[in-house]
Structure formats: C-alpha cells, structure tokens
Design a protein around this motif. Sequence first.
Motif, short mmCIF file in Angstrom:
data_model
loop_
_atom_site.label_atom_id
_atom_site.label_comp_id
_atom_site.label_asym_id
_atom_site.label_seq_id
_atom_site.Cartn_x
_atom_site.Cartn_y
_atom_site.Cartn_z
N SER A 1 39.34 41.72 31.15
CA SER A 1 40.43 40.86 31.40
C SER A 1 40.20 39.38 31.59
O SER A 1 40.81 38.48 31.48
N LYS B 1 45.49 45.30 37.18
CA LYS B 1 46.34 44.37 38.48
C LYS B 1 45.28 43.53 39.29
O LYS B 1 45.78 42.35 39.56
N ALA C 1 44.82 40.26 37.16
CA ALA C 1 45.79 39.61 37.28
C ALA C 1 45.94 38.88 38.78
O ALA C 1 46.19 37.45 38.70
N LYS D 1 45.42 34.79 38.88
CA LYS D 1 46.52 33.96 39.71
C LYS D 1 45.80 33.07 40.93
O LYS D 1 46.07 31.97 40.97
#
Length: 309
Positions: A84, A299, A302, A306
């Motif tokens: 990811s 998760k 992410a 961020k």
Amino acid sequence: MKTIAKILGGFIALIVILLLIICERDRPVEELIPLYANKDSKFMPIMGMKVHYRDEGVATDTLPLILLHGMSSSLNTWDSVVISLKAHKRVISLDLPGFALTGPSPEMAYNFPYYSKFIDSFATRLKIKRFILAGNSLGGAISWNYALHNPSRLAKMILIDAAGYPKKGESGSLGFKLASTPVINNLLLYATPKALVRKSLETVYYDPASVTDEQVERFHDVAIREGNREAALMIFKGSFKGNPESIKEVKTPTLILWGDKDNLIGVNNVDNFLKDIKGSKAEIYKNVGHVPMEEVPGKVAASILKFVQ
C-alpha cells in the motif's frame, strides 16, 4: 540418597532422550534464501554481515521510510503494508541483525547502542541523509533509542506496539515465556518445535485462526537459521538494557499505533508514550493484537501515510 540419585539420573536421561528426538540442526542461510528472498531482495555487506533488505517504491523520495520488525520476526511482517505504501513513498524493510536471513552479528552485541550504530551504517551505505523510522515491538524500542542516539537524522517516527516500559501483567506468549525461563531456555538452542512456534504466533494475533501453516513454516525456518537461536537466547537473557525514563527526552515527531487486544505489550503503554513524548499522536485499533501491520495492514498503511504526508 541413592533413591534420589536414581530419580535424578532417570530425569536427566529422559531429558537427553527427548532432546535427541526433537533436536533440530541449524539451517544454512543458503537453504533459506531461495525460500524467503524474492525479486526485490538485496544483500548488503555491512558490519561483517550480509544484510537482507528490500528497497521499494518511489526512488526519488528524499525522505524514505525504514521499517523495523520485532523479536523473532523478519521483514515479511511488513509485506502487506509495503504494497500500500510503495506507490507513495520509498519504503525500505530489512531483516535486523540476529534475525531471519541476515543472521547473527559477528560482534554478538545485541543492545541498543549496537543497533543504533547499525542503522547509521545502513542508512549511510544507502546514501540516505534523513529518514522516517517505523518499528514494531522490539523494533519500536530500537526506534525510540535511535531517536535519542541521532535525532538530527530522524525526521519522524512511528511506534507500533513498541517495547519500552516495564510489563504490567500481560499474559505474553508461551514461546517468549519459555525463552525467558532460566535453564529451560538453553534447550531452545537445540529444539524449536513447530507446535511451539504456532502456539506463540496464536497469542500474538487477536484471532488465532488467522495463523497459517505458511507463517508457522517461515517463522520456524528463520528461527533455526545458523546463529539465530544463540542471538535470540542472548536477547531473552537480557542483553537489551533500556531506560524508560529516557523516553521523555525524545523530541522526534511521533505517531503511536496499537492493537487494543495486545497480549504481549498492553494497550496501557499508549498513555505512557503519549505522556512522555511531547506532541505525539496515537491511534488504537479495535480487536487487533500485537502486530497490527499484519492484522490490519490497510489501516496501518493509511495511518502512516496520513502522518508522513
């Protein structure tokens, strides 16, 4: 006295027989490389070792992310997170000295100063001036100790279920308990049963059913890589001497990620890190154990993106 001597002799004989039955030879790294290295794997000669690492993602990224695994683990713990992240960042994962394909340190020095020196050398060889460091469990403790060692080189830090504070009643894993038990732990130099590996992994995850045969096989194989059992034994016998009070001196911007069902390092540690590292932020994942990057990789990726962007 003769009766006691006979009983003791019989017990020792039984132990010897059991060891002969279950003992396993160390596996040469040459046998393991075809199994656990892939097309992205590289081996860097550094500090007397051939360090297994993967350098993926955006090659032009001037602030790469370096990922550190935990005790008895490997760079594979980050595989799903890297998938990811690598579209957005340069991501470097590695097998730390003493573990997996990298294997034991020639110096047999498993302590925070050694690993800080290693990270400096590793980054220098890759011509990286500054970077972001993320670490899980023992890798988290290595990360915050590095933040104290060389803060000017560290832009940001992510601690995932990180070690650092004294334990407060966590149940722990069977394997870790045996490895920390005097005398008994010496037997693990010769016997590392797959059943014990499975049981330990099942206590690391919130959902034991998520442990696969493939994972058990990999953890077992890299555990018995030549020299790794001796390294693990030194660590379990207390080679790392951390100072929780020094965490208050960390100034690096820090994100703390944690599974609320961690049986190894309880979620109560989040409050400790938030209190001691001024300005730090935290996210807690519900129904997740000790390795969120494996249990909820989407998760975690992410949360990291961020924070670093």
